[in-house]
Design a protein around this motif. Structure first.
Motif, short mmCIF file in Angstrom:
data_model
loop_
_atom_site.label_atom_id
_atom_site.label_comp_id
_atom_site.label_asym_id
_atom_site.label_seq_id
_atom_site.Cartn_x
_atom_site.Cartn_y
_atom_site.Cartn_z
N GLU A 75 -22.39 9.79 18.90
CA GLU A 75 -23.64 9.27 19.45
C GLU A 75 -24.66 9.04 18.35
O GLU A 75 -25.35 8.00 18.32
N ASP A 119 -23.79 5.86 16.29
CA ASP A 119 -24.05 4.63 17.02
C ASP A 119 -25.56 4.33 17.07
O ASP A 119 -25.98 3.18 16.87
N ARG A 120 -26.34 5.37 17.33
CA ARG A 120 -27.79 5.17 17.40
C ARG A 120 -28.39 4.87 16.03
O ARG A 120 -29.30 4.03 15.91
N GLY A 155 -28.87 16.47 22.09
CA GLY A 155 -29.45 15.14 22.01
C GLY A 155 -30.85 15.12 21.44
O GLY A 155 -31.25 14.14 20.79
#
Length: 383
Positions: A302, A305-306, A365
């Motif tokens: 994640e 990708d971000r 996150g």
């Protein structure tokens, strides 16, 4: 992200995360409350008993058993050392470089000590050959194929590179090395605790690592795995009383090495650090190495990708099979970027031109948010 594990509860074991986005586990893992309690227990034991060699020996054996369980090895194949360097030096002292097999092949992804020790064997006849990276920063199997030959005694490879987070094809290198009569030493310092490791399945001959990073222990205690088939034929000249077959013999007239991997140990074990190491590895094993690896893979995926979407240039392979728990971001001044992130409460590390965000299962996150926001707020330092 994985099974029924309560990751929020796991995260709560690390008080530093209440005020920091900590992404430097590959530099030094965070202190968990169970590990803190174990270290305080050592102090309590010292205050109460003064000396407790029996109990301290039990702590060392508990660490040995825990490492063996983590790596799918037998306790007799594990030496408890003070550092990965101590383990590699003990191994090096047991190898003969006087004959035709005097070459050590070292990948260019190694941590410095993993190459320096082998270069230090030059007066004993060792010849070191380096395996260069490809343009993408990884070392393909084809590069090892060109370097490993009938003169090669040992191949040292890192599981996960400390500079860019790239993984080496361990099983491929092992198959190639064994076919040509060479042994393989795996440096798992940047992977054990974050990646599920089975030394028997990988087929490696030796493995080194330490407790201060993803194994959640502390500095000053490490391990060396020696496959059973190599224990008896190898006698280290780096030795000490804890390397003897009978520690209590106190024999000053002979060197009688232990029939187990303890022969690669030396003097008095790192007693306080064993308390921390036992607790840290215990936390990893109770949570589950596979579950931890899966969570870290999801977090790093994640994050990559971000970060890519935000315009960051990444030095770490995106392919899950080719990377570990680290995400490396290119910067025009990685040291300055690291300082700026620290001012925002985002703790990372850096090497060369790369900022290293090194994830553990206690991250979430929100830590990814803080990293992306911190980097994009300082675009002037992004490469």
């Amino acid at each position: 992200m994985s099974g029924e594990i309560d990751w929020a509860a796991f995260r709560a074991l690390f008080p530093t995360l209440q005020h920091k986005a900590y992404l430097a586990s590959g530099s030094y893992g965070l202190l968990a409350t169970p590990v803190e309690a174990a270290m305080r227990r050592y102090l309590d034991d010292r205050l109460e008993k003064g000396v407790d060699w029996g109990g301290w020996g039990e702590r060392q054996e508990a660490v040995r058993a825990a490492v063996a369980g983590l790596l799918n090895a037998d306790p007799d194949e594990i030496a408890v050392t003070t550092s990965a360097s101590a383990g590699i030096n003990a191994l090096a002292s047991a190898l003969d470089f006087s004959g035709p097999r005097n070459k050590v092949v070292v990948s260019n992804l190694e941590f410095p000590t993993g190459a320096q020790i082998w270069h230090a064997q030059a007066p004993r006849g060792a010849v070191v050959e380096h395996v260069p990276e490809a343009a993408d920063g990884t070392v393909p199997l084809a590069h090892f194929e060109r370097a490993i030959d009938e003169r090669t005694r040992l191949v040292q490879i890192t599981h996960v590179c400390y500079r860019n987070g790239a993984r080496i094809d361990v099983e491929g290198v092992v198959k190639l090395a064994h076919a040509r009569g060479a042994m393989v030493l795996l440096d798992a310092f940047q992977s054990a605790g974050a990646v599920d490791i089975d030394v028997a399945k990988l087929g490696v001959d030796f493995t080194v690592g330490g407790m201060l990073k993803y194994l959640l222990g502390t500095a000053g205690v490490a391990y060396l795995y020696v496959a059973r088939r190599h224990i008896e034929p190898l006698t280290p000249t780096v030795s000490g009383w804890f390397a003897q077959a009978d520690i209590a013999a106190m024999d000053i007239f002979a060197n009688t090495p232990s029939p187990t991997a303890r022969r690669f140990e030396a003097g008095t074990p790192p007693v306080p650090n064993c308390y921390a190491a036992e607790a840290g590895i215990g936390l990893i094993r109770r949570t589950g190495a596979r579950a931890i690896e899966a969570r870290i893979r999801a977090l790093t995926g994640e994050a990559m990708d971000r970060l890519a979407a935000a315009g960051c240039t990444l030095a770490t392979p995106r392919d899950d099979a080719r990377r570990g728990p680290q995400v490396a971001i290119r910067s025009t001044d990685a040291a300055a970027m690291t300082e700026r992130l620290a001012e925002r409460g985002v703790v990372v590390s850096w090497r060369e031109d790369k900022v290293r965000a090194m994830f553990h299962a206690y991250n979430d996150g929100g830590d990814i948010d803080a990293l992306v926001e911190g980097l994009t707020a300082n675009r002037d330092l992004l490469a």
